[in-house]
Design an enzyme around this catalytic site. Structure first.
Site: not given
Length: 174
Positions: A108, A144
């Site tokens: 994370g 992304y």
């Protein structure tokens, strides 16, 4: 219980941490696919303490450090400036760097850094975020794309004496 990721702005007192983290994470990510000579040339110029201090002092730059379990696990850099001509949109800001240490991948850190970058960019009035990512860095490209970035062009990135192609990707921050 999952440890919490703390993302904080970097200060001039973080020069050594950022220089080390930058060189280490860049090498972990790209050393296997590049020559030792080109890696050494790039690492010594891009991640020296002097260069890092200059970048930290630059008013156009914002550095963020992600910490987990009391350790610097990753970092990001936003950079205000003129985007390449392939970037469309108003008030663009560059996500110049976003790296996570190998041992922290999948925990994370990247998500937390990206969210903080988006928050900082919006706070600064940016409406578009853009970045350059190596055409062979498929893991980063997938990350992304999950954040809404799309491929809009290419640019050259010099790794030592090796001219490499980076994809230019952008997303809207609306």
């Amino acid at each position: 219980m999952t440890p919490t990721v703390l993302v904080r702005p970097a200060t001039l007192s973080d020069v050594e941490i950022l220089a080390d983290l930058g060189a280490r994470t860049f090498a972990e990510t790209f050393a296997a696919e590049n020559s030792a000579e080109n890696m050494d040339a790039y690492l010594s110029s891009a991640f020296s303490a002097e260069r890092t201090a200059e970048e930290l002092a630059d008013k156009a730059s914002v550095f963020l450090i992600a910490e987990m379990e009391g350790e610097a696990a990753g970092y990001a850099k936003l950079l205000a400036g003129e985007p390449p001509s392939c970037v469309e949109g108003e008030r663009a800001i560059e996500l110049s760097r976003l790296y996570v240490g190998q041992k922290w991948l999948g925990r994370g850190i990247g998500q937390a850094l990206m969210q903080k970058c988006v928050d900082e960019a919006r706070r600064a009035g940016a409406r578009t975020m853009w970045l350059g990512v190596w055409e062979r860095n498929f893991r980063a490209q997938a990350f992304y794309r999950k954040w809404g970035f799309r491929h809009v062009g290419e640019q050259i990135f010099m790794l030592g004496s090796d001219a490499q192609t980076d994809w230019v990707m952008q997303c809207e921050l609306v």
